[in-house]
Design a protein around this motif. Structure first.
Motif, PDB file in Angstrom:
ATOM      1  N   HIS A   7      31.638 -15.876 -12.828  1.00  0.00           N
ATOM      2  CA  HIS A   7      30.467 -16.848 -12.977  1.00  0.00           C
ATOM      3  C   HIS A   7      31.139 -18.258 -12.911  1.00  0.00           C
ATOM      4  O   HIS A   7      29.994 -19.123 -13.624  1.00  0.00           O
ATOM      5  N   ALA A  63      33.597 -21.885 -21.147  1.00  0.00           N
ATOM      6  CA  ALA A  63      33.851 -20.348 -21.563  1.00  0.00           C
ATOM      7  C   ALA A  63      35.230 -20.133 -21.385  1.00  0.00           C
ATOM      8  O   ALA A  63      35.573 -19.010 -20.700  1.00  0.00           O
ATOM      9  N   ARG A  96      28.886 -16.290 -19.652  1.00  0.00           N
ATOM     10  CA  ARG A  96      30.063 -16.428 -20.451  1.00  0.00           C
ATOM     11  C   ARG A  96      30.878 -15.076 -20.657  1.00  0.00           C
ATOM     12  O   ARG A  96      32.032 -15.067 -20.771  1.00  0.00           O
ATOM     13  N   SER A  97      30.100 -13.909 -20.053  1.00  0.00           N
ATOM     14  CA  SER A  97      30.887 -12.511 -20.415  1.00  0.00           C
ATOM     15  C   SER A  97      31.918 -12.391 -19.292  1.00  0.00           C
ATOM     16  O   SER A  97      32.454 -11.406 -19.392  1.00  0.00           O
ATOM     17  N   ARG A  98      31.586 -13.010 -18.105  1.00  0.00           N
ATOM     18  CA  ARG A  98      32.553 -12.908 -16.855  1.00  0.00           C
ATOM     19  C   ARG A  98      32.610 -14.479 -16.432  1.00  0.00           C
ATOM     20  O   ARG A  98      32.387 -14.689 -15.331  1.00  0.00           O
ATOM     21  N   ALA A 143      24.860 -16.244 -22.652  1.00  0.00           N
ATOM     22  CA  ALA A 143      25.828 -15.302 -22.989  1.00  0.00           C
ATOM     23  C   ALA A 143      26.357 -14.535 -21.781  1.00  0.00           C
ATOM     24  O   ALA A 143      27.379 -14.033 -21.587  1.00  0.00           O
ATOM     25  N   PHE A 144      25.339 -14.048 -20.793  1.00  0.00           N
ATOM     26  CA  PHE A 144      25.606 -13.243 -19.880  1.00  0.00           C
ATOM     27  C   PHE A 144      26.856 -13.944 -18.923  1.00  0.00           C
ATOM     28  O   PHE A 144      27.824 -13.479 -18.309  1.00  0.00           O
TER      29      PHE A 144
END
Length: 290
Positions: free
Chosen positions: A30, A214, A24-26, A21-22
């Motif tokens: 990433h 993502a 996919r947050s940026r 999840a981290f």
């Protein structure tokens, strides 16, 4: 921030459960960990090399703050860090008992990590490459478009893909011949490489794309044999794969350039790519197993 705030695992599923999840947050910043872990997930743990990969997660107060991974023989890859987090990572890595030959990541992060690494290990670190991450804005096809047409490479093109991938890796100073066949097979499996070919059907350039993860797709690699450069083929095929990525539903279309190559940086900006962040690759020259 303490070294033991970093969690180490050799298991991809565990890493993605904790850090997915981290990441996919940026998705732009990433993009490399997202696409590399997707390759490992779909193609197996030996996709990038015979030695098993490993992964790390920085957790503080119940939240993931950063992550890293390494797929030997390639350098460590790390997400953006503060200077304090970079120092804690250097301390963590120094205690792993594993080879750390270098690092790739956002420039200020790896600059800080290299300084901490030198201070903690006495190792000399040197910058190997400066890169820039771009995101596609408004796509503009370069003019004039060279004669010919795009074509997605298929199984009949495998030998050509293997050869050109090896030539591309040699041109950028990396060793990739040993995984050229696996790379070609993976790209063929999802239509991940497009040729620009002349009217008689001769391929003259190629551009690849990563699978969408993502909502992001990254263009890589772009290659034109040396004797065919300067004719607009790279721009045409890059614009075509960028168009196709948008048509496939990508929210972000990305690519990296070598900042030492002003020609490619100018070309991608003409097509419509805009800077996101600068990255760097360091070599930890004196590093052995710690």
């Amino acid at each position: 921030m303490r070294p033991d705030d970093w969690y180490l695992t050799d298991d991809l599923d565990t890493f993605l459960t904790r850090a997915g999840a981290f990441l996919r947050s940026r998705p732009a910043l990433h993009t490399v960990p997202l696409t590399v872990t997707e390759g490992l997930r779909t193609r197996g743990p030996q996709y990038y090399g015979a030695e098993a990969p490993y992964f790390g997660v920085l957790e503080s107060q119940g939240a993931v703050r950063a992550a890293y991974f390494r797929t030997p023989p390639y350098p460590l890859n790390v997400t953006p860090l503060t200077a304090e987090e970079a120092d804690s990572l250097a301390a963590h890595l120094a205690g792993l008992g594993r080879t750390v030959p270098g690092v790739l990541g956002e420039r200020s992060t790896v600059d800080a990590l290299a300084r901490s690494w030198e201070g903690r290990t006495g190792t000399t670190t040197t910058v190997q490459q400066r890169q820039r991450l771009y995101r596609l804005g408004t796509l503009t096809f370069p003019q004039p478009i060279p004669e010919g047409r795009p074509r997605i490479a298929d199984a009949a093109d495998r030998e050509q893909l293997v050869r050109w991938y090896g030539e591309f890796m040699e041109a950028i100073g990396e060793s990739g011949a040993e995984r050229a066949e696996g790379w070609a097979d993976a790209r063929i499996s999802y239509g991940g490489t497009t040729f620009w070919e002349t009217p008689d059907g001769t391929p003259v350039a190629m551009a690849g794309v990563t699978p969408m993860v993502a909502g992001q797709i990254r263009v890589a690699p772009v290659y034109t044999p040396a004797h065919l450069r300067g004719r607009g083929y790279a721009g045409a095929v890059t614009a075509e794969v960028s168009r196709a990525a948008l048509a496939a539903g990508a929210a972000e279309v990305l690519l990296f350039t070598d900042l030492a190559n002003p020609t490619s940086n100018a070309l991608y900006q003409r097509i419509g790519y805009r800077p996101v962040a600068d990255f760097a690759m360091y070599d930890f020259t004196a590093t052995a197993v710690l």
